[in-house]
Write a protein that holds these residues in place. Structure first.
Motif, PDB file in Angstrom:
ATOM      1  N   TYR A  94      44.307  32.700  33.980  1.00  0.00           N
ATOM      2  CA  TYR A  94      43.289  33.022  34.981  1.00  0.00           C
ATOM      3  C   TYR A  94      42.471  34.208  34.473  1.00  0.00           C
ATOM      4  O   TYR A  94      42.990  35.078  33.767  1.00  0.00           O
ATOM      5  CB  TYR A  94      43.943  33.353  36.323  1.00  0.00           C
ATOM      6  CG  TYR A  94      44.695  32.189  36.918  1.00  0.00           C
ATOM      7  CD1 TYR A  94      44.018  31.197  37.625  1.00  0.00           C
ATOM      8  CD2 TYR A  94      46.070  32.073  36.751  1.00  0.00           C
ATOM      9  CE1 TYR A  94      44.703  30.120  38.164  1.00  0.00           C
ATOM     10  CE2 TYR A  94      46.763  30.990  37.287  1.00  0.00           C
ATOM     11  CZ  TYR A  94      46.073  30.018  37.986  1.00  0.00           C
ATOM     12  OH  TYR A  94      46.748  28.935  38.504  1.00  0.00           O
ATOM     13  N   ASN A  95      41.208  34.224  34.844  1.00  0.00           N
ATOM     14  CA  ASN A  95      40.299  35.259  34.350  1.00  0.00           C
ATOM     15  C   ASN A  95      39.813  36.138  35.501  1.00  0.00           C
ATOM     16  O   ASN A  95      39.673  35.672  36.635  1.00  0.00           O
ATOM     17  CB  ASN A  95      39.097  34.606  33.656  1.00  0.00           C
ATOM     18  CG  ASN A  95      39.526  33.722  32.507  1.00  0.00           C
ATOM     19  OD1 ASN A  95      40.118  34.195  31.543  1.00  0.00           O
ATOM     20  ND2 ASN A  95      39.243  32.439  32.609  1.00  0.00           N
ATOM     21  N   LEU A  96      39.536  37.394  35.178  1.00  0.00           N
ATOM     22  CA  LEU A  96      39.040  38.333  36.189  1.00  0.00           C
ATOM     23  C   LEU A  96      37.536  38.178  36.366  1.00  0.00           C
ATOM     24  O   LEU A  96      36.780  38.147  35.389  1.00  0.00           O
ATOM     25  CB  LEU A  96      39.383  39.765  35.795  1.00  0.00           C
ATOM     26  CG  LEU A  96      40.886  40.117  35.803  1.00  0.00           C
ATOM     27  CD1 LEU A  96      41.099  41.523  35.273  1.00  0.00           C
ATOM     28  CD2 LEU A  96      41.467  39.978  37.190  1.00  0.00           C
ATOM     29  N   VAL A  97      37.114  38.081  37.623  1.00  0.00           N
ATOM     30  CA  VAL A  97      35.696  38.006  37.967  1.00  0.00           C
ATOM     31  C   VAL A  97      35.170  39.409  38.254  1.00  0.00           C
ATOM     32  O   VAL A  97      34.084  39.793  37.807  1.00  0.00           O
ATOM     33  CB  VAL A  97      35.490  37.096  39.198  1.00  0.00           C
ATOM     34  CG1 VAL A  97      34.016  37.056  39.600  1.00  0.00           C
ATOM     35  CG2 VAL A  97      36.002  35.686  38.919  1.00  0.00           C
ATOM     36  N   LEU A  98      35.950  40.173  39.003  1.00  0.00           N
ATOM     37  CA  LEU A  98      35.654  41.583  39.268  1.00  0.00           C
ATOM     38  C   LEU A  98      36.837  42.411  38.801  1.00  0.00           C
ATOM     39  O   LEU A  98      37.989  42.034  39.021  1.00  0.00           O
ATOM     40  CB  LEU A  98      35.411  41.812  40.766  1.00  0.00           C
ATOM     41  CG  LEU A  98      34.185  41.126  41.378  1.00  0.00           C
ATOM     42  CD1 LEU A  98      34.183  41.319  42.900  1.00  0.00           C
ATOM     43  CD2 LEU A  98      32.894  41.676  40.770  1.00  0.00           C
ATOM     44  N   ASN A  99      36.551  43.545  38.182  1.00  0.00           N
ATOM     45  CA  ASN A  99      37.646  44.338  37.630  1.00  0.00           C
ATOM     46  C   ASN A  99      37.298  45.828  37.703  1.00  0.00           C
ATOM     47  O   ASN A  99      36.132  46.214  37.767  1.00  0.00           O
ATOM     48  CB  ASN A  99      37.905  43.931  36.173  1.00  0.00           C
ATOM     49  CG  ASN A  99      39.201  44.507  35.624  1.00  0.00           C
ATOM     50  OD1 ASN A  99      40.032  45.000  36.380  1.00  0.00           O
ATOM     51  ND2 ASN A  99      39.386  44.437  34.320  1.00  0.00           N
ATOM     52  N   GLU A 100      38.336  46.632  37.719  1.00  0.00           N
ATOM     53  CA  GLU A 100      38.217  48.090  37.628  1.00  0.00           C
ATOM     54  C   GLU A 100      39.146  48.556  36.512  1.00  0.00           C
ATOM     55  O   GLU A 100      40.199  49.156  36.744  1.00  0.00           O
ATOM     56  CB  GLU A 100      38.581  48.752  38.958  1.00  0.00           C
ATOM     57  CG  GLU A 100      37.642  48.435  40.106  1.00  0.00           C
ATOM     58  CD  GLU A 100      36.250  48.997  39.908  1.00  0.00           C
ATOM     59  OE1 GLU A 100      36.125  50.047  39.219  1.00  0.00           O
ATOM     60  OE2 GLU A 100      35.278  48.393  40.412  1.00  0.00           O
ATOM     61  N   PRO A 101      38.782  48.255  35.260  1.00  0.00           N
ATOM     62  CA  PRO A 101      39.703  48.467  34.137  1.00  0.00           C
ATOM     63  C   PRO A 101      40.065  49.925  33.867  1.00  0.00           C
ATOM     64  O   PRO A 101      41.101  50.210  33.261  1.00  0.00           O
ATOM     65  CB  PRO A 101      38.941  47.864  32.947  1.00  0.00           C
ATOM     66  CG  PRO A 101      37.498  47.919  33.348  1.00  0.00           C
ATOM     67  CD  PRO A 101      37.485  47.714  34.827  1.00  0.00           C
ATOM     68  N   GLU A 102      39.215  50.871  34.307  1.00  0.00           N
ATOM     69  CA  GLU A 102      39.476  52.281  34.014  1.00  0.00           C
ATOM     70  C   GLU A 102      40.046  53.040  35.213  1.00  0.00           C
ATOM     71  O   GLU A 102      40.164  54.266  35.183  1.00  0.00           O
ATOM     72  CB  GLU A 102      38.181  52.960  33.536  1.00  0.00           C
ATOM     73  CG  GLU A 102      37.635  52.350  32.253  1.00  0.00           C
ATOM     74  CD  GLU A 102      36.354  53.023  31.805  1.00  0.00           C
ATOM     75  OE1 GLU A 102      35.911  53.970  32.500  1.00  0.00           O
ATOM     76  OE2 GLU A 102      35.801  52.611  30.771  1.00  0.00           O
ATOM     77  N   LYS A 103      40.395  52.312  36.251  1.00  0.00           N
ATOM     78  CA  LYS A 103      40.879  52.934  37.490  1.00  0.00           C
ATOM     79  C   LYS A 103      42.061  53.874  37.235  1.00  0.00           C
ATOM     80  O   LYS A 103      42.044  55.045  37.640  1.00  0.00           O
ATOM     81  CB  LYS A 103      41.290  51.842  38.469  1.00  0.00           C
ATOM     82  CG  LYS A 103      41.753  52.331  39.829  1.00  0.00           C
ATOM     83  CD  LYS A 103      40.601  52.642  40.723  1.00  0.00           C
ATOM     84  CE  LYS A 103      41.042  52.877  42.148  1.00  0.00           C
ATOM     85  NZ  LYS A 103      39.897  53.180  43.034  1.00  0.00           N
ATOM     86  N   CYS A 104      43.075  53.373  36.584  1.00  0.00           N
ATOM     87  CA  CYS A 104      44.294  54.175  36.394  1.00  0.00           C
ATOM     88  C   CYS A 104      44.099  55.277  35.363  1.00  0.00           C
ATOM     89  O   CYS A 104      44.676  56.363  35.495  1.00  0.00           O
ATOM     90  CB  CYS A 104      45.455  53.260  35.990  1.00  0.00           C
ATOM     91  SG  CYS A 104      46.085  52.274  37.371  1.00  0.00           S
ATOM     92  N   GLN A 105      43.281  55.008  34.347  1.00  0.00           N
ATOM     93  CA  GLN A 105      43.029  56.041  33.337  1.00  0.00           C
ATOM     94  C   GLN A 105      42.289  57.226  33.956  1.00  0.00           C
ATOM     95  O   GLN A 105      42.580  58.390  33.648  1.00  0.00           O
ATOM     96  CB  GLN A 105      42.225  55.461  32.171  1.00  0.00           C
ATOM     97  CG  GLN A 105      43.029  54.583  31.214  1.00  0.00           C
ATOM     98  CD  GLN A 105      43.481  53.277  31.851  1.00  0.00           C
ATOM     99  OE1 GLN A 105      42.798  52.755  32.745  1.00  0.00           O
ATOM    100  NE2 GLN A 105      44.613  52.756  31.421  1.00  0.00           N
ATOM    101  N   LYS A 106      41.354  56.942  34.843  1.00  0.00           N
ATOM    102  CA  LYS A 106      40.577  58.008  35.469  1.00  0.00           C
ATOM    103  C   LYS A 106      41.371  58.772  36.526  1.00  0.00           C
ATOM    104  O   LYS A 106      41.278  60.000  36.625  1.00  0.00           O
ATOM    105  CB  LYS A 106      39.314  57.425  36.108  1.00  0.00           C
ATOM    106  CG  LYS A 106      38.266  56.963  35.115  1.00  0.00           C
ATOM    107  CD  LYS A 106      37.052  56.392  35.841  1.00  0.00           C
ATOM    108  CE  LYS A 106      35.966  55.973  34.859  1.00  0.00           C
ATOM    109  NZ  LYS A 106      34.779  55.388  35.560  1.00  0.00           N
ATOM    110  N   GLU A 107      42.161  58.045  37.313  1.00  0.00           N
ATOM    111  CA  GLU A 107      42.829  58.674  38.458  1.00  0.00           C
ATOM    112  C   GLU A 107      44.262  59.110  38.160  1.00  0.00           C
ATOM    113  O   GLU A 107      44.817  59.935  38.879  1.00  0.00           O
ATOM    114  CB  GLU A 107      42.796  57.717  39.654  1.00  0.00           C
ATOM    115  CG  GLU A 107      41.380  57.384  40.107  1.00  0.00           C
ATOM    116  CD  GLU A 107      41.329  56.507  41.340  1.00  0.00           C
ATOM    117  OE1 GLU A 107      42.403  56.178  41.902  1.00  0.00           O
ATOM    118  OE2 GLU A 107      40.217  56.133  41.751  1.00  0.00           O
TER     119      GLU A 107
END
Length: 360
Positions: A94-107
């Motif tokens: 399955y593929n991501l349509v919407l993503n927040e790939p840097e969420k954990c790196q930033k927070e």
């Protein structure tokens, strides 16, 4: 003559006792034979359920393990095809349509909250954002939150998808994958959650999957997590020796063709469960080998059993509640999660709990 009669009488009595003893032994063996070979197979599940209530957990675990070991192994190279609607299409890409790939790196969160929700349920997302989802710092521990969605399957899917794109641009808290979002695809949604955590959030200590209709006491959650294991840990409202429902009219019906044992392995109820971030990778690998079912929390229990990792009961049995708890400030200050009757209750309870002054 009298002596002969007495001897004859004594002999008859001994013979009668032997016959009675033989009949009793035969009857016992017959009952055992019927119980072991015939009754469980010919009658309803009531027999297995009744016996299971008295079995120690290690025996029900053995029953589940035997079933898992007997099941055909599937791999991601050859996606397993569901033969009927009580199974799901996994493994599959399955593929991501919407993503927040840097969420954990930033927070850099101590715990990340993942909230599965239907694409159309913007009201639930807004309610969470305005209540417990807004609590981002507890002491020195950061809490992050993301909503997990599939694709809308309604007639207004194009309009709804455009609204989701705008919502994502505004809040940056939505992950969406390209599977049809439905109740029977909750297992797919859960595995995608694990895949996302494994790839994009390995630096967090804990994750919690929590339903959108749940009141979550974030402070109590963080307080509990400060003193629990940091690896191979999963907790929540743990169901043990739960009976498999065979009634086709039940929401949680599973036929024997999909899952044969009469009991499920231990699993944490889906209203809200917590796990350490070493588990996603292990559970993803287990999910390639365990026959998937549509009941997502049960499926994770099957994967945990496959891995040989025991679930942990919470330190207090009142911390997680599958039925709505009547509100009082003292009680809600101590629990971690409870289902609620309405979004309005979630808002009112949370606001009252934020007021200054003693809880109890």
């Amino acid at each position: 003559m009298v002596e002969d009669c007495e001897k004859q009488s004594h002999g008859s009595s001994s013979s009668g006792c032997r016959s009675l003893r033989s009949f009793f032994i035969f009857t016992v063996f017959l009952v055992l034979f019927l119980c072991y070979y015939i009754i469980p197979n010919e009658l309803s599940d009531t027999w297995a359920v009744t016996v299971g209530l008295f079995l120690p957990e290690k025996y029900t675990i053995k029953m589940v393990n035997d079933s898992l070991n007997a099941a055909p192994i599937v791999t991601s190279a050859e996606p397993w095809k569901p033969p009927e609607p009580y199974c799901v299409a996994y493994p599959h890409t399955y593929n991501l349509v919407l993503n927040e790939p840097e969420k954990c790196q930033k927070e850099n969160p101590f715990v990340i909250l993942i909230v599965p929700v239907a694409p159309s349920n913007a009201a639930a997302r807004d309610t969470v954002r305005s209540t417990w989802g807004s609590e981002r710092l507890i002491g020195d521990k950061t809490v992050s939150i993301l909503f997990l969605l599939g694709l809308p399957a309604s007639e207004e899917s194009e309009t709804l998808q455009q609204n989701l794109l705008q919502e994502s641009e505004k809040y940056h808290d939505i992950i969406q994958s390209d599977f049809w979002d439905s109740y029977y695809n909750l297992t797919i949604k859960t595995i995608i959650m694990l895949e996302w955590l494994h790839v994009y959030c390995p630096n967090a200590s804990y994750a919690m999957k929590v339903d959108s209709d749940v009141f979550l006491n974030v402070k109590a959650l963080v307080k509990m997590l400060l003193s629990v294991p940091k690896q191979s840990y999963m907790t929540g409202l743990v169901a043990r020796n739960a009976v498999v429902l065979r009634d086709p009219h039940s929401k949680w019906y599973l036929p024997k063709t999909v899952y044969e044992p009469a009991f499920y392995p231990p699993y944490a109820l889906g209203l809200g469960y917590i796990f350490t971030l070493d588990l996603p990778e292990k559970l993803i690998k287990a999910a390639q080998l365990v026959k998937p079912v549509y009941i997502e929390d049960v499926f994770l229990g099957l994967c945990m059993t496959h891995l040989g990792i025991a679930l942990t009961n919470p330190p207090d049995g009142t911390l997680f509640n599958v039925f709505p708890v009547e509100y009082n400030r003292c009680r809600y200050s101590k629990l971690i999660a409870t289902t609620t009757r309405s979004m309005r209750d979630q808002v009112e309870f949370w606001k009252d709990l934020q007021k200054p002054g003693p809880y109890c």
